[in-house]
Design an enzyme around this catalytic site. Structure first.
Site, mmCIF file in Angstrom:
data_model
loop_
_atom_site.group_PDB
_atom_site.id
_atom_site.type_symbol
_atom_site.label_atom_id
_atom_site.label_comp_id
_atom_site.label_asym_id
_atom_site.label_seq_id
_atom_site.Cartn_x
_atom_site.Cartn_y
_atom_site.Cartn_z
ATOM 1 N N CYS A 1 0.825 -1.218 0.000
ATOM 2 C CA CYS A 1 0.000 0.000 0.000
ATOM 3 C C CYS A 1 0.851 1.256 0.000
ATOM 4 C CB CYS A 1 -0.997 -0.051 1.152
ATOM 5 S SG CYS A 1 -2.487 0.917 0.787
ATOM 6 N N HIS B 1 -3.895 -5.219 0.799
ATOM 7 C CA HIS B 1 -3.357 -5.591 2.116
ATOM 8 C C HIS B 1 -3.389 -7.094 2.343
ATOM 9 C CE1 HIS B 1 -2.718 -1.602 3.830
ATOM 10 N NE2 HIS B 1 -3.639 -1.259 2.957
ATOM 11 N N GLU C 1 -1.451 -8.745 4.248
ATOM 12 C CA GLU C 1 -1.119 -9.071 5.632
ATOM 13 C C GLU C 1 -2.349 -9.396 6.459
ATOM 14 O OE1 GLU C 1 -1.276 -5.996 4.510
ATOM 15 O OE2 GLU C 1 -2.477 -4.939 6.022
HETATM 16 N N1 LIG Z 1 -2.182 6.688 2.753
HETATM 17 C C1 LIG Z 1 -2.066 6.088 1.426
HETATM 18 C C2 LIG Z 1 -1.720 4.614 1.559
HETATM 19 C C3 LIG Z 1 -2.899 3.834 2.082
HETATM 20 C C4 LIG Z 1 -2.502 2.760 3.064
HETATM 21 O O1 LIG Z 1 -1.351 2.388 3.205
HETATM 22 N N2 LIG Z 1 -3.502 2.296 3.794
HETATM 23 C C5 LIG Z 1 -3.215 1.475 4.947
HETATM 24 C C6 LIG Z 1 -3.962 2.015 6.166
HETATM 25 C C7 LIG Z 1 -5.315 1.414 6.137
HETATM 26 C C8 LIG Z 1 -6.253 2.028 7.180
HETATM 27 O O2 LIG Z 1 -6.218 1.604 8.338
HETATM 28 O O3 LIG Z 1 -7.004 2.941 6.794
HETATM 29 C C9 LIG Z 1 -3.347 6.268 0.644
HETATM 30 O O4 LIG Z 1 -4.361 6.649 1.263
HETATM 31 O O5 LIG Z 1 -3.331 5.993 -0.563
#
Ligand SMILES: N[C@@H](CCC(=O)NCCCC(=O)O)C(=O)O
Length: 261
Positions: free
Chosen positions: A116, A224, A226
């Site tokens: 991500c 994701h 994971e």
């Molecule tokens: N911030 C970036 C990358 C998105 C990301 O890594 N999301 C993981 C967090 C998930 C959550 O808990 O919301 C984007 O918004 O593109």
């Protein structure tokens, strides 16, 4: 338990957050647990203090790098654009650490798995750009997390992704379409030179990339794996492939031929 001499040590750059008046360096647990359950690795959270610790100095002591997701975004100045309150929050310390780890891992052939935000960092670090608020772009779908207070609902698997038939992921996941989760507002704009597209969403959003010519595993995914690594076959296959690449790197590093160099 993976805590054996053979267990791969996987570096995970921390996010930096302000809590109780301090800067904390932290990583979300699902990524750490997926390293353990996905291939018997041991996660090691790396402080994002590139001003004091060269991220490359970790690379001789770890066997792989996992770049996690995060709600924070890569700072736009990293790809020639202006900061914009709409694309906050930023985490410049995380940016600096991840960019240093990416450069060193690719130079040294240390396996790199970018998830991500991690894939977005990989694209920017190699010269690409990002676009913000995908859901506001003509022709793009809404890639944000489903609105819920329940994490399992936010990380629900609900989006088709087409795997490039001629890519590396096809060898891991098989060609065709898989279903993934989606929790992001940003996406790859200009693809960096040296990256190849490994998967696409139905709206054309790049969902996975690989570093062309990388000496080892160097893959980024926008979704994701994971979160469902224990129950979702594509997620498990991705982490198993990363683990296999890490163990191959460990073996090559300790082989007599390498020692004779
Ligand atoms: N911030 C970036 C990358 C998105 C990301 O890594 N999301 C993981 C967090 C998930 C959550 O808990 O919301 C984007 O918004 O593109």
């Amino acid at each position: 338990m993976p805590d054996t001499p053979q267990a791969p040590l996987i570096g995970v750059p921390a996010d930096v957050k302000e809590i109780d008046g301090y800067r904390w360096h932290a990583a979300a647990e699902p990524y750490l647990r997926a390293i353990v359950s996905g291939f018997g690795g041991v996660p090691l959270i790396l402080p994002s203090m590139a001003d004091a610790i060269d991220p490359g100095s970790f690379l001789d002591r770890i066997d792989g790098v996992l770049l996690t997701g995060s709600r924070s975004n890569v700072h736009p100045e990293r790809y020639g654009q202006q900061a914009d309150p709409a694309s906050e929050p930023y985490d410049p310390a995380r940016d600096a650490a991840s960019f240093g780890l990416i450069a060193a891992a690719l130079r040294k052939g240390v396996p790199l798995f970018a998830i991500c935000r991690g894939m977005q960092e990989l694209n920017v670090a190699l010269g690409g750009t990002l676009i913000s608020e995908l859901q506001e772009r003509e022709g793009r779908h809404d890639h944000r997390a489903p609105v819920s207070d329940i994490q399992a609902e936010r990380f629900a698997i609900h989006q088709d992704v087409a795997i490039a038939a001629d890519g590396q992921l096809a060898g891991v996941l098989g060609p065709g379409t898989i279903r993934v989760n989606s929790l992001h507002r940003q996406g790859i704009g200009d693809l960096a030179p040296g990256l190849a597209v490994e998967a696409l969403a139905p709206d054309g959003t790049i969902e996975a990339v690989r570093v062309v010519g990388a000496p080892g595993f160097a893959i980024g995914v926008q979704w994701h794996p994971e979160y469902w690594v224990k129950s979702d076959a594509p997620s498990a296959k991705l982490f198993a492939a990363f683990g296999e690449a890490v163990r191959a790197h460990m073996a090559a590093r300790t082989s007599p031929a390498t020692a004779a160099e």
